[in-house]
Design a protein around this motif. Sequence first.
Motif, short mmCIF file in Angstrom:
data_model
loop_
_atom_site.label_atom_id
_atom_site.label_comp_id
_atom_site.label_asym_id
_atom_site.label_seq_id
_atom_site.Cartn_x
_atom_site.Cartn_y
_atom_site.Cartn_z
N THR A 75 0.85 -1.18 0.00
CA THR A 75 0.00 0.00 0.00
C THR A 75 0.88 1.22 0.00
O THR A 75 1.74 1.38 0.86
CB THR A 75 -0.92 0.02 1.23
OG1 THR A 75 -1.73 -1.16 1.22
CG2 THR A 75 -1.82 1.25 1.22
N THR A 76 0.67 2.09 -0.98
CA THR A 76 1.50 3.28 -1.10
C THR A 76 0.65 4.52 -0.93
O THR A 76 -0.50 4.56 -1.34
CB THR A 76 2.18 3.34 -2.49
OG1 THR A 76 1.18 3.57 -3.48
CG2 THR A 76 2.88 2.04 -2.79
N ASN B 231 4.53 -2.36 -8.02
CA ASN B 231 4.47 -1.62 -6.76
C ASN B 231 5.60 -0.61 -6.63
O ASN B 231 5.44 0.42 -5.98
CB ASN B 231 4.45 -2.59 -5.58
CG ASN B 231 3.04 -3.07 -5.27
OD1 ASN B 231 2.21 -2.29 -4.80
ND2 ASN B 231 2.76 -4.32 -5.55
N ARG B 232 6.74 -0.89 -7.22
CA ARG B 232 7.81 0.11 -7.23
C ARG B 232 7.37 1.34 -8.02
O ARG B 232 7.69 2.48 -7.67
CB ARG B 232 9.08 -0.48 -7.84
CG ARG B 232 9.88 -1.34 -6.88
CD ARG B 232 11.07 -1.94 -7.56
NE ARG B 232 11.92 -2.66 -6.61
CZ ARG B 232 12.86 -3.53 -6.96
NH1 ARG B 232 13.05 -3.80 -8.25
NH2 ARG B 232 13.59 -4.14 -6.05
N ILE B 233 6.63 1.11 -9.09
CA ILE B 233 6.09 2.24 -9.86
C ILE B 233 5.07 3.00 -9.03
O ILE B 233 5.09 4.24 -8.97
CB ILE B 233 5.46 1.72 -11.17
CG1 ILE B 233 6.53 1.11 -12.06
CG2 ILE B 233 4.73 2.86 -11.89
CD1 ILE B 233 5.98 0.38 -13.26
N ALA B 234 4.18 2.26 -8.36
CA ALA B 234 3.15 2.90 -7.54
C ALA B 234 3.75 3.67 -6.36
O ALA B 234 3.16 4.63 -5.88
CB ALA B 234 2.16 1.84 -7.03
N LEU B 235 4.92 3.26 -5.89
CA LEU B 235 5.59 3.94 -4.79
C LEU B 235 6.31 5.21 -5.22
O LEU B 235 6.57 6.09 -4.40
CB LEU B 235 6.62 3.00 -4.15
CG LEU B 235 6.15 2.06 -3.04
CD1 LEU B 235 7.21 1.01 -2.76
CD2 LEU B 235 5.83 2.84 -1.78
N HIS B 236 6.65 5.30 -6.51
CA HIS B 236 7.48 6.41 -6.98
C HIS B 236 6.63 7.66 -7.13
O HIS B 236 5.58 7.66 -7.78
CB HIS B 236 8.12 6.04 -8.32
CG HIS B 236 9.25 6.92 -8.69
ND1 HIS B 236 9.08 8.19 -9.19
CD2 HIS B 236 10.60 6.72 -8.63
CE1 HIS B 236 10.25 8.74 -9.43
NE2 HIS B 236 11.19 7.87 -9.11
#
Length: 404
Positions: A3-4, A119-124
Motif C-alpha cells: 500500500t502506497t 508496486n515500485r512504480i506505484a511507490l514512486h
Amino acid sequence: MITTQRSSTGGGGLQSPRSPSSQPPYLSVSVTDPAKMGNGVQAYISYKVITKTNFPEYQGPEKIVIRRYTDFVWLRDRLFEKYKGIFIPPLPEKSTVEKFRFSAEFIEMRRQALDTFVNRIALHHELQQSEDLRTFLQADEQTMERARSQDTGIFKRKPSDLMQIFRDVQSKVSDVVLGKEKPVEETNPEYEKLKRYIFELEDHLAEAQKHAYRLVKRHRELGQSLADFGKAIKLLGACEGDALGTAFSELGAKSEMLSIKLQREAHHLLMNFEEPLKDYVRAVQSIKGTIAERANAFRQQVELAETIKLKEIDLNKFRLTRSEKMSEAEHEYEELKADSEEATKRFETIVRLMNEEIVRFQEQKTQDMGLAFHEFAKGQARLANGIADAWRSLLPKLEALSSS
C-alpha cells in the motif's frame, strides 16, 4: 501487495489530508492468481491485477483487470520513453524454455517479480502519476491490446540493438577507468564515479547471485541425496527384525524428514535471497539504460551548440554580402536556438533526476539487501538447528545399539 501513499510532486514527503477526518491518498496494487491460457506455442500466463485507491484520477475505489507479461513490458517501455532520468524498475526475464516457463516455481517467481515491479512504480512519486500506469491498472483487455499494438519506442528495437547501447556506454567507462582515452562525453568527476560504481556493482551482484544459485542447487541436491539415503536405509531396516532394524528405520525416516526441510529451505532461499539479488542485477541494467539516455542527451546538446556556431558564421557571411538567403538563414538559426535550449533543458532535467534517483536507489537497496541477507541468515540458522535436533534425537538409540 504494497500500500502506497501519494507523495507530493516536489519530493518524497506524504501529502497532507484535505481535512483531519479524511483518509490520506493511497494506492495499493497486487498481482495474483496466475493462470495458463491457451496451448502450445500460443500459451501464456495471465495475472489478476487488483488495484485499490482513493486517487481521484481513478475510476473507483477498486479495479480488477487481467494482464499478461507483454502488458507489463508495454508499461515499462512507455515509462522509459517518457520519464528520462528516472530509474524505471526492471522486469523479470522472459523464459523461452518450454519446460521451465510453465513450471509452478517459475510462475510464482514471475508473479512475485511482477508484483514488485508494479508496486515500485506505484511507490514512486513521479511514476505513480503516470497516465500509462492508470491505463495499465484500469483498461479492459481490448483497450490494453490496442495500446500495445500502437506502441513504439526504444524497446521495440531488437534486444541486440539495446544491449549494444549498454555495451557502448560500458566500453567508454572502461576506457576511462583503464586510462586508454580521455572521456569524450561529460567530464564531470562525480558522474564518472557514478558510472564506475554502477558497472562494478553489476559485476559484484552478478557474482553474488551466481553463488546464491549454487547454494540453492546444493540444498536441493543434498535434500535429494538424503531422500534417496532414507529410502535405502528403511529398506535395509526392513530386513532386520530386531533393534537394529528399528534404528535403521528411524534413521531413514529422519533422513526423509530432513530432505523435506532442505527442499523447503532451498525454495525459501530461492525466493527470498537469490531472486532479490537477481532483481538488483536487472535494476542495475535498467540504470545503465538511463546512463545511455543521459549520454545521448549530452551529445545532442553539444552537437546543436556546434551547429549553431556554424550557422552564426553563415549568417555573418550573408550579412556582409547582403545575400537573399539571409531571411531563411535567420529563421533556421532561431529554430536551432530553440532546439538547443530545449536540448539543454532536457539534459539538465535528466541530470537533476538522476541525482535524486541514485539517492533513492541507494536507500532502497540498503533496505532490500538487508532484508534479503537477514532472510538468508535466518533460514540457514533455522535449517542448521533443525538438522542438529533431528540427528541429536537419534544419538541415544544409536549409542545404546553400538554399546549392546
